[in-house]
Design a protein around this motif. Structure first.
Motif, mmCIF file in Angstrom:
data_model
loop_
_atom_site.group_PDB
_atom_site.id
_atom_site.type_symbol
_atom_site.label_atom_id
_atom_site.label_comp_id
_atom_site.label_asym_id
_atom_site.label_seq_id
_atom_site.Cartn_x
_atom_site.Cartn_y
_atom_site.Cartn_z
ATOM 1 N N THR A 47 0.752 -1.087 0.046
ATOM 2 C CA THR A 47 0.209 -0.057 -0.093
ATOM 3 C C THR A 47 0.710 1.255 -0.028
ATOM 4 O OG1 THR A 47 -1.427 -1.137 1.472
ATOM 5 C CG2 THR A 47 -1.846 1.104 1.185
ATOM 6 N N PRO A 48 0.707 2.104 -0.966
ATOM 7 C CA PRO A 48 1.344 3.334 -0.998
ATOM 8 C C PRO A 48 0.943 4.065 0.262
ATOM 9 C CG PRO A 48 -0.099 3.555 -2.729
ATOM 10 C CD PRO A 48 -0.190 2.062 -2.129
ATOM 11 N N ILE A 49 1.846 5.055 1.047
ATOM 12 C CA ILE A 49 1.381 5.797 2.022
ATOM 13 C C ILE A 49 2.474 6.941 1.989
ATOM 14 C CG2 ILE A 49 0.766 3.928 3.510
ATOM 15 C CD1 ILE A 49 3.943 4.883 4.241
ATOM 16 N N ALA A 50 2.128 7.897 2.615
ATOM 17 C CA ALA A 50 2.900 9.072 2.925
ATOM 18 C C ALA A 50 3.439 9.235 4.217
ATOM 19 C CB ALA A 50 2.007 10.511 2.808
ATOM 20 N N VAL A 51 4.866 9.343 4.391
ATOM 21 C CA VAL A 51 5.487 9.266 5.386
ATOM 22 C C VAL A 51 5.705 10.901 6.295
ATOM 23 C CG1 VAL A 51 7.723 8.573 6.868
ATOM 24 C CG2 VAL A 51 6.786 7.144 5.192
ATOM 25 N N VAL A 52 5.346 11.113 7.601
ATOM 26 C CA VAL A 52 5.526 12.327 7.886
ATOM 27 C C VAL A 52 6.768 12.283 8.471
ATOM 28 C CG1 VAL A 52 4.612 13.698 9.638
ATOM 29 C CG2 VAL A 52 3.103 12.482 8.571
ATOM 30 N N PRO A 53 7.558 13.460 8.267
ATOM 31 C CA PRO A 53 9.059 13.563 8.912
ATOM 32 C C PRO A 53 8.934 13.687 10.493
ATOM 33 C CG PRO A 53 8.840 14.805 6.990
ATOM 34 C CD PRO A 53 7.354 14.327 7.268
ATOM 35 N N THR A 54 9.973 13.091 11.094
ATOM 36 C CA THR A 54 10.009 13.179 12.657
ATOM 37 C C THR A 54 11.286 13.648 13.110
ATOM 38 O OG1 THR A 54 10.573 10.845 13.004
ATOM 39 C CG2 THR A 54 8.314 11.362 12.785
ATOM 40 N N SER A 55 11.386 14.045 14.072
ATOM 41 C CA SER A 55 12.782 14.475 14.715
ATOM 42 C C SER A 55 13.636 12.950 15.300
ATOM 43 C CB SER A 55 12.798 15.358 15.942
ATOM 44 O OG SER A 55 11.958 16.299 15.777
ATOM 45 N N ASP A 56 12.955 12.028 15.475
ATOM 46 C CA ASP A 56 13.464 10.626 15.775
ATOM 47 C C ASP A 56 13.626 9.919 14.629
ATOM 48 O OD1 ASP A 56 14.511 8.317 16.863
ATOM 49 O OD2 ASP A 56 13.027 8.524 18.858
ATOM 50 N N ARG A 57 14.753 9.512 14.257
ATOM 51 C CA ARG A 57 14.975 8.513 12.995
ATOM 52 C C ARG A 57 14.525 7.034 13.196
ATOM 53 N NH1 ARG A 57 20.087 9.511 8.996
ATOM 54 N NH2 ARG A 57 19.190 11.681 8.540
ATOM 55 N N SER A 58 14.378 6.805 14.482
ATOM 56 C CA SER A 58 13.927 5.512 14.816
ATOM 57 C C SER A 58 12.347 5.375 14.821
ATOM 58 C CB SER A 58 14.437 5.139 16.301
ATOM 59 O OG SER A 58 13.667 5.797 17.150
ATOM 60 N N ILE A 59 11.607 6.667 14.859
ATOM 61 C CA ILE A 59 10.397 6.365 14.677
ATOM 62 C C ILE A 59 9.811 6.739 13.118
ATOM 63 C CG2 ILE A 59 8.196 7.723 15.339
ATOM 64 C CD1 ILE A 59 9.463 8.047 18.042
ATOM 65 N N VAL A 60 8.756 6.095 12.640
ATOM 66 C CA VAL A 60 8.248 6.396 11.414
ATOM 67 C C VAL A 60 6.728 6.737 11.820
ATOM 68 C CG1 VAL A 60 7.300 5.331 9.142
ATOM 69 C CG2 VAL A 60 9.724 4.631 9.985
ATOM 70 N N LEU A 61 6.362 7.931 11.292
ATOM 71 C CA LEU A 61 5.072 8.236 11.449
ATOM 72 C C LEU A 61 4.171 8.456 10.082
ATOM 73 C CD1 LEU A 61 2.908 9.698 13.481
ATOM 74 C CD2 LEU A 61 4.114 11.845 12.850
ATOM 75 N N ILE A 62 3.060 7.625 10.079
ATOM 76 C CA ILE A 62 2.131 7.785 8.862
ATOM 77 C C ILE A 62 0.998 8.504 9.280
ATOM 78 C CG2 ILE A 62 1.315 6.382 6.928
ATOM 79 C CD1 ILE A 62 3.552 4.295 7.895
ATOM 80 N N GLY A 63 0.525 9.405 8.492
ATOM 81 C CA GLY A 63 -0.936 9.825 9.050
ATOM 82 C C GLY A 63 -2.007 8.885 8.116
ATOM 83 N N LEU A 64 -3.147 9.109 9.078
ATOM 84 C CA LEU A 64 -4.196 8.312 8.524
ATOM 85 C C LEU A 64 -5.207 9.264 8.205
ATOM 86 C CD1 LEU A 64 -4.256 5.542 11.306
ATOM 87 C CD2 LEU A 64 -3.345 5.428 9.141
ATOM 88 N N PRO A 65 -5.206 9.874 7.121
ATOM 89 C CA PRO A 65 -6.240 10.734 6.633
ATOM 90 C C PRO A 65 -7.611 10.001 6.435
ATOM 91 C CG PRO A 65 -4.674 10.262 4.814
ATOM 92 C CD PRO A 65 -3.960 9.788 5.889
ATOM 93 N N TRP A 66 -7.615 8.804 6.075
ATOM 94 C CA TRP A 66 -9.292 8.322 5.840
ATOM 95 C C TRP A 66 -9.585 7.604 6.959
ATOM 96 C CZ3 TRP A 66 -9.685 10.621 1.489
ATOM 97 C CH2 TRP A 66 -8.658 10.798 0.601
ATOM 98 N N GLY A 67 -9.042 7.637 8.168
ATOM 99 C CA GLY A 67 -9.614 7.200 9.421
ATOM 100 C C GLY A 67 -8.516 6.147 10.214
ATOM 101 N N THR A 68 -8.888 6.106 11.330
ATOM 102 C CA THR A 68 -8.032 5.043 12.333
ATOM 103 C C THR A 68 -8.468 3.547 11.909
ATOM 104 O OG1 THR A 68 -9.430 5.437 14.095
ATOM 105 C CG2 THR A 68 -7.413 6.825 13.940
ATOM 106 N N THR A 69 -9.300 3.266 11.417
ATOM 107 C CA THR A 69 -9.997 1.972 10.869
ATOM 108 C C THR A 69 -9.591 1.554 9.406
ATOM 109 O OG1 THR A 69 -12.183 2.603 10.167
ATOM 110 C CG2 THR A 69 -11.743 1.990 12.733
ATOM 111 N N THR A 70 -8.840 2.450 8.740
ATOM 112 C CA THR A 70 -7.970 1.926 7.565
ATOM 113 C C THR A 70 -7.663 0.614 7.783
ATOM 114 O OG1 THR A 70 -7.514 4.217 7.308
ATOM 115 C CG2 THR A 70 -6.581 2.511 5.941
ATOM 116 N N ASN A 71 -7.952 -0.388 6.753
ATOM 117 C CA ASN A 71 -7.700 -1.853 6.858
ATOM 118 C C ASN A 71 -6.169 -2.004 6.873
ATOM 119 O OD1 ASN A 71 -9.996 -3.379 6.856
ATOM 120 N ND2 ASN A 71 -10.333 -3.063 4.838
ATOM 121 N N TRP A 72 -5.192 -1.414 6.159
ATOM 122 C CA TRP A 72 -3.608 -1.614 6.096
ATOM 123 C C TRP A 72 -3.316 -1.147 7.485
ATOM 124 C CZ3 TRP A 72 -0.046 1.688 7.666
ATOM 125 C CH2 TRP A 72 -0.524 3.199 7.641
#
Length: 124
Positions: free
Chosen positions: A43-68
């Motif tokens: 699934t293609p997703i957009a990664v949100v830049p964070t200050s901590d390189r060990s953390i990957v943050l992905i926004g859920l614009p379609w909601g928190t119940t997104t299947n992926w």
């Protein structure tokens, strides 16, 4: 709901073409397995830049119940093709917009705060 599906359908070919490429670090591809079907998905997703390189943050614009996102949480992690390489992520959790904004770099906090939530993963 129909409008959301139309937007996703129109956007997906562009996202698939650019996601995971080294020269386009905003988009990535998350590889996960269906919770019930066991089917493998990319699934293609957009990664949100964070200050901590060990953390990957992905926004859920379609909601928190997104299947992926639910698949990734159920599997306790996923592989992410990002910046031209594949990395293993673990410890996924869905967070509210306030926590997501606190993890995001300042320039992206405004955007993340307006999403229903986000998923946070750690790089393995």
């Amino acid at each position: 709901m129909a409008e959301r599906a139309r937007i996703q359908t129109a956007f997906e070919p562009v996202a698939r073409a650019l996601a995971g490429k080294r020269w386009f670090p905003l988009w990535a591809v998350i590889h996960h397995r269906g919770r019930k079907s066991g089917t493998e998905f990319a699934t293609p997703i957009a990664v949100v830049p964070t200050s901590d390189r060990s953390i990957v943050l992905i926004g859920l614009p379609w909601g928190t119940t997104t299947n992926w996102a639910r698949n990734v949480v159920a599997a306790q992690g996923a592989d992410l093709t990002w910046k031209g390489r594949t990395i293993r992520t673990t410890d996924p959790r869905i967070v509210d917009p306030t926590e997501a904004a606190a993890l995001a770099r300042p320039a992206f906090r405004f955007i993340v705060k307006r999403m229903p939530g986000a998923i946070v993963l750690r790089t393995a």
